[in-house]
Design a protein around this motif. Structure first.
Motif, PDB file in Angstrom:
ATOM      1  N   VAL A  63       0.840  -1.198   0.000  1.00  0.00           N
ATOM      2  CA  VAL A  63       0.000   0.000   0.000  1.00  0.00           C
ATOM      3  C   VAL A  63       0.872   1.244   0.000  1.00  0.00           C
ATOM      4  N   THR A  64       0.460   2.234  -0.785  1.00  0.00           N
ATOM      5  CA  THR A  64       1.132   3.532  -0.825  1.00  0.00           C
ATOM      6  C   THR A  64       0.134   4.614  -0.407  1.00  0.00           C
ATOM      7  N   GLU A  65       0.631   5.844  -0.321  1.00  0.00           N
ATOM      8  CA  GLU A  65      -0.268   6.952   0.003  1.00  0.00           C
ATOM      9  C   GLU A  65      -1.370   7.088  -1.047  1.00  0.00           C
ATOM     10  N   ALA A  66      -1.035   6.805  -2.306  1.00  0.00           N
ATOM     11  CA  ALA A  66      -2.018   6.955  -3.383  1.00  0.00           C
ATOM     12  C   ALA A  66      -3.089   5.883  -3.338  1.00  0.00           C
ATOM     13  N   THR A  67      -2.753   4.694  -2.829  1.00  0.00           N
ATOM     14  CA  THR A  67      -3.719   3.591  -2.840  1.00  0.00           C
ATOM     15  C   THR A  67      -4.340   3.337  -1.474  1.00  0.00           C
ATOM     16  N   PHE A  68      -3.971   4.136  -0.474  1.00  0.00           N
ATOM     17  CA  PHE A  68      -4.424   3.890   0.895  1.00  0.00           C
ATOM     18  C   PHE A  68      -5.944   3.923   1.014  1.00  0.00           C
ATOM     19  N   GLN A  69      -6.585   4.903   0.386  1.00  0.00           N
ATOM     20  CA  GLN A  69      -8.039   5.039   0.499  1.00  0.00           C
ATOM     21  C   GLN A  69      -8.745   3.783  -0.016  1.00  0.00           C
ATOM     22  N   ALA A  70      -8.358   3.311  -1.201  1.00  0.00           N
ATOM     23  CA  ALA A  70      -9.040   2.155  -1.789  1.00  0.00           C
ATOM     24  C   ALA A  70      -8.647   0.857  -1.114  1.00  0.00           C
ATOM     25  N   ASP A  71      -7.335   0.672  -0.887  1.00  0.00           N
ATOM     26  CA  ASP A  71      -6.861  -0.624  -0.420  1.00  0.00           C
ATOM     27  C   ASP A  71      -7.009  -0.830   1.076  1.00  0.00           C
ATOM     28  N   VAL A  72      -7.121   0.244   1.842  1.00  0.00           N
ATOM     29  CA  VAL A  72      -7.252   0.099   3.300  1.00  0.00           C
ATOM     30  C   VAL A  72      -8.643   0.546   3.760  1.00  0.00           C
ATOM     31  N   VAL A  73      -8.957   1.824   3.550  1.00  0.00           N
ATOM     32  CA  VAL A  73     -10.210   2.355   4.098  1.00  0.00           C
ATOM     33  C   VAL A  73     -11.418   1.666   3.483  1.00  0.00           C
ATOM     34  N   GLU A  74     -11.469   1.595   2.137  1.00  0.00           N
ATOM     35  CA  GLU A  74     -12.650   1.016   1.489  1.00  0.00           C
ATOM     36  C   GLU A  74     -12.735  -0.489   1.708  1.00  0.00           C
ATOM     37  N   ARG A  75     -11.610  -1.190   1.662  1.00  0.00           N
ATOM     38  CA  ARG A  75     -11.648  -2.635   1.924  1.00  0.00           C
ATOM     39  C   ARG A  75     -12.109  -2.937   3.339  1.00  0.00           C
ATOM     40  N   SER A  76     -11.770  -2.059   4.283  1.00  0.00           N
ATOM     41  CA  SER A  76     -12.103  -2.324   5.682  1.00  0.00           C
ATOM     42  C   SER A  76     -13.594  -2.237   5.955  1.00  0.00           C
ATOM     43  N   LEU A  77     -14.385  -1.800   4.974  1.00  0.00           N
ATOM     44  CA  LEU A  77     -15.838  -1.833   5.127  1.00  0.00           C
ATOM     45  C   LEU A  77     -16.385  -3.241   4.947  1.00  0.00           C
ATOM     46  N   GLN A  78     -15.571  -4.136   4.380  1.00  0.00           N
ATOM     47  CA  GLN A  78     -15.990  -5.516   4.149  1.00  0.00           C
ATOM     48  C   GLN A  78     -15.290  -6.508   5.069  1.00  0.00           C
ATOM     49  N   VAL A  79     -13.985  -6.357   5.219  1.00  0.00           N
ATOM     50  CA  VAL A  79     -13.183  -7.238   6.070  1.00  0.00           C
ATOM     51  C   VAL A  79     -12.165  -6.382   6.827  1.00  0.00           C
ATOM     52  N   PRO A  80     -11.640  -6.883   7.941  1.00  0.00           N
ATOM     53  CA  PRO A  80     -10.580  -6.122   8.612  1.00  0.00           C
ATOM     54  C   PRO A  80      -9.341  -6.014   7.723  1.00  0.00           C
ATOM     55  N   VAL A  81      -8.679  -4.885   7.809  1.00  0.00           N
ATOM     56  CA  VAL A  81      -7.398  -4.697   7.122  1.00  0.00           C
ATOM     57  C   VAL A  81      -6.346  -4.468   8.192  1.00  0.00           C
ATOM     58  N   VAL A  82      -5.324  -5.333   8.205  1.00  0.00           N
ATOM     59  CA  VAL A  82      -4.240  -5.230   9.167  1.00  0.00           C
ATOM     60  C   VAL A  82      -3.067  -4.538   8.480  1.00  0.00           C
ATOM     61  N   VAL A  83      -2.719  -3.361   8.956  1.00  0.00           N
ATOM     62  CA  VAL A  83      -1.660  -2.546   8.345  1.00  0.00           C
ATOM     63  C   VAL A  83      -0.336  -2.846   9.032  1.00  0.00           C
ATOM     64  N   ASP A  84       0.624  -3.334   8.270  1.00  0.00           N
ATOM     65  CA  ASP A  84       1.967  -3.646   8.767  1.00  0.00           C
ATOM     66  C   ASP A  84       2.902  -2.516   8.352  1.00  0.00           C
ATOM     67  N   LEU A  85       3.314  -1.697   9.307  1.00  0.00           N
ATOM     68  CA  LEU A  85       4.213  -0.572   9.044  1.00  0.00           C
ATOM     69  C   LEU A  85       5.646  -1.042   9.280  1.00  0.00           C
ATOM     70  N   TRP A  86       6.457  -1.035   8.228  1.00  0.00           N
ATOM     71  CA  TRP A  86       7.778  -1.643   8.279  1.00  0.00           C
ATOM     72  C   TRP A  86       8.771  -0.781   7.482  1.00  0.00           C
ATOM     73  N   ALA A  87      10.033  -1.171   7.576  1.00  0.00           N
ATOM     74  CA  ALA A  87      11.080  -0.545   6.756  1.00  0.00           C
ATOM     75  C   ALA A  87      12.147  -1.598   6.483  1.00  0.00           C
ATOM     76  N   ASP A  88      12.869  -1.404   5.407  1.00  0.00           N
ATOM     77  CA  ASP A  88      13.854  -2.405   4.986  1.00  0.00           C
ATOM     78  C   ASP A  88      14.991  -2.543   5.993  1.00  0.00           C
ATOM     79  N   TRP A  89      15.312  -1.449   6.716  1.00  0.00           N
ATOM     80  CA  TRP A  89      16.436  -1.477   7.650  1.00  0.00           C
ATOM     81  C   TRP A  89      16.044  -2.053   9.014  1.00  0.00           C
ATOM     82  N   CYS A  90      14.776  -2.364   9.206  1.00  0.00           N
ATOM     83  CA  CYS A  90      14.258  -2.787  10.515  1.00  0.00           C
ATOM     84  C   CYS A  90      14.351  -4.303  10.661  1.00  0.00           C
TER      85      CYS A  90
END
Length: 327
Positions: A63-90
């Protein structure tokens, strides 16, 4: 931003409490809409829809900032969306992400894993007020409902997801549908209520009086039926809106003490999508009136509130202004 190897339970609880009801996920909507119009990217509307990247399943998406609305907010109206916030150096992120991915695959679409690279998408991390990674946030119905930080062991991850699904199964239709599909069974459609069917048919043919009577009959039998209550408010407004004219606004502006003119003008403004103007007009009228006139205007305004979701920000602001005008 730091990484963590083991979560502090107090930190996770505090993060969850801070997120609950406190994060406005519409903050990225304007950016997302603009980017989608530019790229003509289709919005994901249901669990299992195409949208995975990098060969992942449709239940694991980048997910990116451009796709957040569709892929997270709108999908979460049907099923839970679990957002994993990560970075390559972590380092801990590299331990946690595969665990989440295995769980998402096993879930069969009952929930979606949305992976967010915080370095590439810093505004999403800022949106959640993330102080350390990995951080995991559960979104349902367009709002954060739970969260934790740190690389939990796999058994604890599975328990956390199971509790999440148990709590939301009756609220989000996609969970049960995905589970039934995974078992090879199709979900049974809910039988239509003939009372609502009759009311909706009346609305479609423009017979607002019949629709209002039908919804009122449902409410008389079931006073707590919120669906009928909201539909009744819609039917009443549609009947008034059909008769509303732009000149009603000019007439009301010229006669601020004419209560009937103010009510008609507010309907005309709302029909024209001038929501704030309609609310403010009636609140100002309440300030100028008293007795039965004030009661009429207040009841009319409250009826307009019922046309919107309870958590609508414009309604929330108008309710505060109404309280100030009354008291």
């Amino acid at each position: 931003m730091e990484d963590v190897t083991r979560p502090d339970p107090r930190q996770s609880a505090a993060l969850s409490a801070a997120l609950s009801g406190a994060v406005d996920l519409s903050a990225l909507k304007a950016r997302a809409d603009a980017a989608q119009q530019q790229s003509r990217r289709p919005a994901a509307s249901a669990p299992g829809a195409a949208g995975a990247t990098g060969g992942q399943s449709s239940w694991i998406i980048d997910v990116t900032e451009a796709t957040f609305q569709a892929d997270v907010v709108e999908r979460s109206l049907q099923v839970p969306v679990v957002v994993d916030l990560w970075a390559d150096w972590c380092g801990p992120c590299k331990q946690l992400s595969p665990v989440l991915e295995r769980a998402a695959q096993a879930g069969g679409g009952a929930w979606v894993l949305a992976k967010v690279d915080v370095d590439a998408n810093p505004r999403i991390a800022q949106l959640f007020g993330v102080q350390s990674i990995p951080t995991v946030v559960a979104i349902a119905g367009g709002q954060p409902i739970d969260a934790f930080s740190g690389a939990l062991p796999e058994p604890e991850i599975k328990q956390w997801i199971a509790r999440l699904l148990d709590a939301l199964r009756d609220r989000l239709p996609g969970i049960r549908a995905a589970e039934q599909n995974a078992q090879g069974t199709e979900p049974e459609p809910e039988p239509e209520d003939p009372r609502f069917v009759a009311a909706e048919e009346a609305l479609e043919r423009g017979d607002y009086a019949a629709a209002e009577a039908a919804y009122q009959q449902i409410l008389d039998a079931e006073p707590g039926n919120e669906l009928a209550r909201n539909a009744l408010a819609q039917a009443r407004f549609l009947a008034r809106a059909e008769a509303a004219k732009p000149e009603d606004i000019e007439r009301a502006n010229a006669a601020p003490d004419d209560v009937d003119a103010q009510l008609a003008a507010a309907d005309a403004e709302l029909a024209g999508q001038l929501v704030d103007a309609a609310f403010n007009r009636l609140i100002d009228t309440i300030r100028r009136t008293s007795g039965s006139d004030r009661d009429r205007v207040r009841e009319h305004l409250v009826g307009l509130f019922e046309l919107f979701p309870p958590d609508d920000p414009e309604v929330a602001k108008a309710r505060r202004n109404l309280a100030s005008a009354l008291f």
